[in-house]
Scaffold this active site. Structure first.
Site, short mmCIF file in Angstrom:
data_model
loop_
_atom_site.label_atom_id
_atom_site.label_comp_id
_atom_site.label_asym_id
_atom_site.label_seq_id
_atom_site.Cartn_x
_atom_site.Cartn_y
_atom_site.Cartn_z
N HIS A 104 6.94 110.39 45.38
CA HIS A 104 6.69 108.95 45.29
C HIS A 104 5.74 108.50 46.40
O HIS A 104 4.94 107.58 46.19
CB HIS A 104 8.01 108.19 45.33
CG HIS A 104 8.95 108.62 44.26
ND1 HIS A 104 8.71 108.41 42.92
CD2 HIS A 104 10.11 109.32 44.33
CE1 HIS A 104 9.69 108.93 42.21
NE2 HIS A 104 10.55 109.49 43.04
N THR A 137 6.98 81.75 36.85
CA THR A 137 7.42 82.98 36.18
C THR A 137 7.50 84.17 37.12
O THR A 137 8.10 85.19 36.77
CB THR A 137 6.45 83.37 35.05
OG1 THR A 137 5.17 83.63 35.63
CG2 THR A 137 6.35 82.28 34.00
N CYS A 152 7.08 81.74 41.89
CA CYS A 152 6.31 80.74 41.15
C CYS A 152 7.08 80.48 39.86
O CYS A 152 8.23 80.91 39.74
CB CYS A 152 4.86 81.18 40.92
SG CYS A 152 4.62 82.54 39.76
N ASP A 200 5.33 78.29 45.01
CA ASP A 200 4.61 77.11 44.55
C ASP A 200 5.63 76.10 44.02
O ASP A 200 6.84 76.29 44.17
CB ASP A 200 3.53 77.48 43.52
CG ASP A 200 4.07 77.84 42.14
OD1 ASP A 200 5.31 77.85 41.93
OD2 ASP A 200 3.24 78.12 41.26
N HIS A 239 11.09 104.05 44.44
CA HIS A 239 9.94 104.78 43.92
C HIS A 239 8.60 104.17 44.31
O HIS A 239 7.60 104.90 44.40
CB HIS A 239 10.01 104.88 42.40
CG HIS A 239 11.07 105.83 41.93
ND1 HIS A 239 11.19 106.19 40.61
CD2 HIS A 239 12.05 106.50 42.59
CE1 HIS A 239 12.20 107.04 40.48
NE2 HIS A 239 12.75 107.22 41.67
#
Length: 144
Positions: A133, A67, A65, A8, A98
């Site tokens: 996993h 954050t 974005c 964004d 993992h």
């Protein structure tokens, strides 16, 4: 590797920097994000990249974005996407080893202690460990 990217308006510079660095290293990058500060909604960008990835032909995706939080949350709502919000080399490695993440997310407004390209390279150099996993990743995928 073939990598799909989207972003964004909160991470244009970081996305452009990473796209160039990956291309300089010989990877193919498909940029579905924006290249200007004009406001767009990060859920739309996450969906665009996820749909393109799920159509096939890509090794993984990277989302950006402000954050990395919102776009990773949006991506993880889409069946078949396991997006990891990475913040250091260990989380980059474990997201693959993992969790078999097929997308990474970063924030354009975050001051990372480790260069983002280093985290991406750590992810790319890591193999999924499988074993116990794989059972856990299967449980994540079954939650949809």
């Amino acid at each position: 590797m073939r990598i799909v990217m989207a972003n964004d308006h909160g991470a244009v510079e970081l996305k452009l920097e990473i796209a160039k660095a990956l291309r300089d290293r010989g990877h193919t990058v498909e940029n579905l994000g924006v290249d200007s500060a004009d406001s767009v909604d990060y859920p739309d960008m996450a969906k665009l990249a996820a749909d393109r990835f799920l159509a096939g032909g890509f090794d993984f995706g990277i989302l950006f974005c402000g954050t990395g939080i919102g776009i990773s949350m949006a991506a993880n709502k889409i069946a078949g996407i396991r997006c990891a919000l990475v913040h250091d080399l260990f989380s980059a490695e474990m997201s693959k080893a993992h969790n078999d993440a097929n997308f990474l997310a970063f924030g354009g407004r975050i001051g990372y202690a480790v260069p983002v390209i280093d985290m991406i390279e750590k992810y790319m150099a890591t193999e999924f460990a499988g074993g116990r996993h794989a059972r856990r990743v299967g449980k994540i995928d079954a939650m949809r």
